[in-house]
Motif scaffolding. Structure first.
Motif, mmCIF file in Angstrom:
data_model
loop_
_atom_site.group_PDB
_atom_site.id
_atom_site.type_symbol
_atom_site.label_atom_id
_atom_site.label_comp_id
_atom_site.label_asym_id
_atom_site.label_seq_id
_atom_site.Cartn_x
_atom_site.Cartn_y
_atom_site.Cartn_z
ATOM 1 N N ALA A 41 0.830 -1.208 0.000
ATOM 2 C CA ALA A 41 0.000 0.000 0.000
ATOM 3 C C ALA A 41 0.863 1.256 0.000
ATOM 4 O O ALA A 41 0.554 2.233 -0.697
ATOM 5 C CB ALA A 41 -0.938 -0.013 1.205
ATOM 6 N N LYS A 42 1.957 1.237 0.761
ATOM 7 C CA LYS A 42 2.866 2.391 0.777
ATOM 8 C C LYS A 42 3.498 2.596 -0.595
ATOM 9 O O LYS A 42 3.635 3.732 -1.066
ATOM 10 C CB LYS A 42 3.962 2.194 1.825
ATOM 11 N N ALA A 43 3.877 1.497 -1.244
ATOM 12 C CA ALA A 43 4.485 1.598 -2.568
ATOM 13 C C ALA A 43 3.467 2.111 -3.582
ATOM 14 O O ALA A 43 3.791 2.955 -4.425
ATOM 15 C CB ALA A 43 5.047 0.249 -3.001
ATOM 16 N N VAL A 44 2.228 1.627 -3.499
ATOM 17 C CA VAL A 44 1.175 2.096 -4.402
ATOM 18 C C VAL A 44 0.977 3.599 -4.221
ATOM 19 O O VAL A 44 0.925 4.351 -5.198
ATOM 20 C CB VAL A 44 -0.144 1.322 -4.159
ATOM 21 N N ASP A 45 0.885 4.045 -2.978
ATOM 22 C CA ASP A 45 0.735 5.482 -2.714
ATOM 23 C C ASP A 45 1.909 6.278 -3.269
ATOM 24 O O ASP A 45 1.738 7.357 -3.833
ATOM 25 C CB ASP A 45 0.597 5.747 -1.212
ATOM 26 N N PHE A 46 3.119 5.736 -3.115
ATOM 27 C CA PHE A 46 4.325 6.390 -3.624
ATOM 28 C C PHE A 46 4.212 6.571 -5.139
ATOM 29 O O PHE A 46 4.461 7.650 -5.670
ATOM 30 C CB PHE A 46 5.553 5.554 -3.253
ATOM 31 N N PHE A 47 3.822 5.512 -5.847
ATOM 32 C CA PHE A 47 3.747 5.602 -7.302
ATOM 33 C C PHE A 47 2.590 6.476 -7.770
ATOM 34 O O PHE A 47 2.701 7.140 -8.797
ATOM 35 C CB PHE A 47 3.705 4.213 -7.936
ATOM 36 N N LYS A 48 1.511 6.501 -7.030
ATOM 37 C CA LYS A 48 0.417 7.418 -7.380
ATOM 38 C C LYS A 48 0.875 8.866 -7.234
ATOM 39 O O LYS A 48 0.477 9.735 -8.004
ATOM 40 C CB LYS A 48 -0.790 7.166 -6.484
ATOM 41 N N ALA A 49 1.725 9.124 -6.249
ATOM 42 C CA ALA A 49 2.214 10.484 -6.007
ATOM 43 C C ALA A 49 3.340 10.885 -6.959
ATOM 44 O O ALA A 49 3.674 12.061 -7.059
ATOM 45 C CB ALA A 49 2.701 10.610 -4.560
ATOM 46 N N HIS A 50 3.936 9.911 -7.648
ATOM 47 C CA HIS A 50 5.081 10.185 -8.528
ATOM 48 C C HIS A 50 4.864 9.572 -9.923
ATOM 49 O O HIS A 50 5.655 8.750 -10.383
ATOM 50 C CB HIS A 50 6.364 9.623 -7.912
ATOM 51 N N PRO A 51 3.833 9.979 -10.632
ATOM 52 C CA PRO A 51 3.562 9.382 -11.942
ATOM 53 C C PRO A 51 4.651 9.646 -12.981
ATOM 54 O O PRO A 51 4.742 8.913 -13.964
ATOM 55 C CB PRO A 51 2.228 10.005 -12.359
#
Length: 91
Positions: free
Chosen positions: A73-83
């Motif tokens: 979940a943390k990684a998903v949030d990271f990638f959503k924040a850094h497209p």
């Protein structure tokens, strides 16, 4: 060691594809099916990704927890924040 931010990170094409699909909310099995590779290959790819992004932007991903849903979940949030990390991929 110089400070690294998310946009100085170098991901392979496969890692970018995986990150983009993670950001869309796909599960590992779905990502594997979409990319035509095994779920084990996705697990290995995620370990490489977690290693690369751990510590960036204050993100802590302890290696002993890489299989947990919390880390994912943390990684998903990271990638959503850094497209920008994967936006150069074709749609």
């Amino acid at each position: 060691m110089p400070y690294l931010d998310a946009y100085s990170l170098e991901l392979t094409r496969g890692e970018k594809l995986t990150a983009a699909l993670m950001a869309k909310g796909l599960k590992n099995v779905e990502i594997a099916r979409e990319l035509g590779i095994s779920p084990r290959a996705i697990t290995a790819r995620l370990q490489h990704i977690y290693f690369k992004i751990s510590g960036l932007d204050g993100l802590e991903l302890p290696e002993e927890s890489w299989g947990s849903t919390e880390i994912r979940a943390k990684a998903v949030d990271f990638f959503k924040a850094h497209p920008k990390l994967y936006e150069d991929l074709p749609n």
